[in-house]
Design a protein around this motif. Structure first.
Motif, PDB file in Angstrom:
ATOM      1  N   VAL A  10       0.859  -1.183   0.000  1.00 41.15           N
ATOM      2  CA  VAL A  10       0.000   0.000   0.000  1.00 41.15           C
ATOM      3  C   VAL A  10       0.896   1.234   0.000  1.00 41.15           C
ATOM      4  O   VAL A  10       1.693   1.439   0.919  1.00 41.15           O
ATOM      5  CB  VAL A  10      -0.945   0.019   1.217  1.00 41.15           C
ATOM      6  N   VAL A  53      -6.227   5.871   5.688  1.00 44.30           N
ATOM      7  CA  VAL A  53      -5.323   4.798   5.257  1.00 44.30           C
ATOM      8  C   VAL A  53      -5.616   3.514   6.023  1.00 44.30           C
ATOM      9  O   VAL A  53      -5.581   2.411   5.456  1.00 44.30           O
ATOM     10  CB  VAL A  53      -3.855   5.243   5.412  1.00 44.30           C
ATOM     11  N   ARG A  54      -5.950   3.634   7.301  1.00 41.28           N
ATOM     12  CA  ARG A  54      -6.338   2.445   8.068  1.00 41.28           C
ATOM     13  C   ARG A  54      -7.587   1.798   7.465  1.00 41.28           C
ATOM     14  O   ARG A  54      -7.707   0.560   7.441  1.00 41.28           O
ATOM     15  CB  ARG A  54      -6.567   2.802   9.535  1.00 41.28           C
ATOM     16  N   ILE A  57      -6.519  -0.165   4.431  1.00 46.09           N
ATOM     17  CA  ILE A  57      -5.875  -1.411   4.853  1.00 46.09           C
ATOM     18  C   ILE A  57      -6.918  -2.434   5.303  1.00 46.09           C
ATOM     19  O   ILE A  57      -6.857  -3.618   4.937  1.00 46.09           O
ATOM     20  CB  ILE A  57      -4.862  -1.126   5.979  1.00 46.09           C
ATOM     21  N   ILE A  60      -8.646  -4.079   2.441  1.00 45.88           N
ATOM     22  CA  ILE A  60      -7.834  -5.066   1.718  1.00 45.88           C
ATOM     23  C   ILE A  60      -7.932  -6.427   2.404  1.00 45.88           C
ATOM     24  O   ILE A  60      -7.996  -7.466   1.737  1.00 45.88           O
ATOM     25  CB  ILE A  60      -6.375  -4.584   1.633  1.00 45.88           C
ATOM     26  N   VAL A  64      -0.158  -6.127   5.001  1.00 42.52           N
ATOM     27  CA  VAL A  64       0.329  -5.112   4.075  1.00 42.52           C
ATOM     28  C   VAL A  64       1.734  -4.667   4.454  1.00 42.52           C
ATOM     29  O   VAL A  64       2.144  -4.730   5.619  1.00 42.52           O
ATOM     30  CB  VAL A  64      -0.596  -3.867   4.013  1.00 42.52           C
ATOM     31  N   LEU A  66       3.474  -1.122   4.177  1.00 43.17           N
ATOM     32  CA  LEU A  66       2.992   0.251   4.034  1.00 43.17           C
ATOM     33  C   LEU A  66       4.157   1.147   3.630  1.00 43.17           C
ATOM     34  O   LEU A  66       5.201   1.166   4.290  1.00 43.17           O
ATOM     35  CB  LEU A  66       2.393   0.695   5.360  1.00 43.17           C
ATOM     36  N   ILE A  76       1.775   7.179   7.495  1.00 46.90           N
ATOM     37  CA  ILE A  76       1.964   5.741   7.727  1.00 46.90           C
ATOM     38  C   ILE A  76       2.475   5.481   9.139  1.00 46.90           C
ATOM     39  O   ILE A  76       2.161   4.437   9.728  1.00 46.90           O
ATOM     40  CB  ILE A  76       2.865   5.068   6.668  1.00 46.90           C
ATOM     41  N   ALA A  80       0.092   2.913  11.119  1.00 49.93           N
ATOM     42  CA  ALA A  80       0.646   1.599  11.455  1.00 49.93           C
ATOM     43  C   ALA A  80       0.637   1.316  12.945  1.00 49.93           C
ATOM     44  O   ALA A  80       0.790   0.157  13.355  1.00 49.93           O
ATOM     45  CB  ALA A  80       2.072   1.479  10.927  1.00 49.93           C
ATOM     46  N   ASN A  83      -1.467  -1.497  14.573  1.00 47.18           N
ATOM     47  CA  ASN A  83      -2.223  -2.124  13.480  1.00 47.18           C
ATOM     48  C   ASN A  83      -1.516  -3.418  13.075  1.00 47.18           C
ATOM     49  O   ASN A  83      -0.487  -3.397  12.405  1.00 47.18           O
ATOM     50  CB  ASN A  83      -2.307  -1.155  12.300  1.00 47.18           C
ATOM     51  N   ALA A  85      -2.186  -5.584  10.920  1.00 47.63           N
ATOM     52  CA  ALA A  85      -2.151  -5.889   9.482  1.00 47.63           C
ATOM     53  C   ALA A  85      -0.882  -5.354   8.827  1.00 47.63           C
ATOM     54  O   ALA A  85      -0.449  -5.865   7.793  1.00 47.63           O
ATOM     55  CB  ALA A  85      -3.376  -5.310   8.781  1.00 47.63           C
ATOM     56  N   VAL A  86      -0.285  -4.321   9.425  1.00 41.59           N
ATOM     57  CA  VAL A  86       0.916  -3.711   8.852  1.00 41.59           C
ATOM     58  C   VAL A  86       2.142  -4.496   9.312  1.00 41.59           C
ATOM     59  O   VAL A  86       2.449  -4.544  10.502  1.00 41.59           O
ATOM     60  CB  VAL A  86       1.042  -2.231   9.264  1.00 41.59           C
TER      61      VAL A  86
END
Length: 241
Positions: A10, A53-54, A57, A60, A64, A66, A76, A80, A83, A85-86
């Motif tokens: 991303v 941006v969150r 994410i 998706i 990711v 980032l 970012i 992040a 998070n 997922a990051v």
């Protein structure tokens, strides 16, 4: 943390750019079989932009990597934080702020930025001002290592940024780079964020790998896409472990 699932890359642009500024990097990532998404950064406020941006994410629904350019690094770093997922961060001529730091503070921490003199300001209905780079200053200031025709297109399609976004301080106590591995890539002829400031932030963040490209401007994603893609691939490789 590593995962066998291939992460989605991303990419978050910064001020005075737009999503298509990542096109050459995306082409190279696609050529390596990666999925990449260039988010449209609103450039209104650090907290609001990071929340957006969150959301991207979350939509998706996969791990990711980032990537942020310039002010996108502010975004970012906040998006992040906490998070899961990051999985990794890549800073492309980007701010990597600590709690309480703003883009304006960091860009002035070391000598060498000439951005202030290239800006045009005007009021916006939501309050305060926003900034763009004057068309006759854009090529030299932002992307001196690209040809004049491309610079003119980039000047015409630049996304202005609010004064609030540039002066907003990071509000998370633990920015993303404190808990997630990070990579850095920048040019040594950056006129927006001095190379000395970029080196300082990379060292402070414990960069896993820093590329400094001789002669490269602030628009390094457009002018040096191989180097930027290589940094992203390093991060993806670490995640897939």
């Amino acid at each position: 943390m590593t995962t066998t699932e291939q992460p989605v890359v991303v990419l978050v642009h910064g001020a005075f750019a737009e999503s298509a500024s990542w096109n050459r990097v995306i082409q190279r990532l696609h050529g390596r079989g990666l999925t990449a998404v260039a988010a449209a950064n609103p450039l209104r406020s650090v907290a609001g932009d990071a929340a957006y941006v969150r959301d991207v994410i979350a939509g998706i629904g996969r791990p990711v990597v980032l990537v942020g350019h310039s002010y996108g690094g502010m975004v970012i770093s906040q998006a992040a934080a906490g998070n899961d997922a990051v999985q990794a961060l890549v800073y492309v001529a980007a701010f990597a702020p600590e709690l309480g730091e703003s883009a304006l503070v960091l860009s002035g921490k070391f000598e060498g930025s000439s951005l202030g003199g290239a800006l045009v300001a005007y009021p916006v209905s939501s309050g305060g001002n926003e900034f763009r780079i004057a068309e006759d200053r854009f090529h030299h200031q932002f992307c001196a290592d690209l040809d004049a025709d491309e610079a003119a297109l980039m000047a015409a399609t630049q996304r202005p940024v609010t004064e609030q976004a540039l002066t907003d301080e990071l509000t998370v106590s633990e920015p993303g780079w404190r808990t997630k591995p990070s990579w850095f890539v920048h040019g040594d002829r950056d006129l927006n964020i001095p190379a000395e400031a970029l080196r300082f932030m990379g060292e402070r963040a414990g960069s896993r790998g820093t590329r400094e490209i001789a002669g490269a401007s602030h628009a390094i994603g457009a002018s040096q896409p191989d180097a930027v893609a290589a940094a992203v691939l390093d991060a993806v490789g670490h995640v897939q472990g």
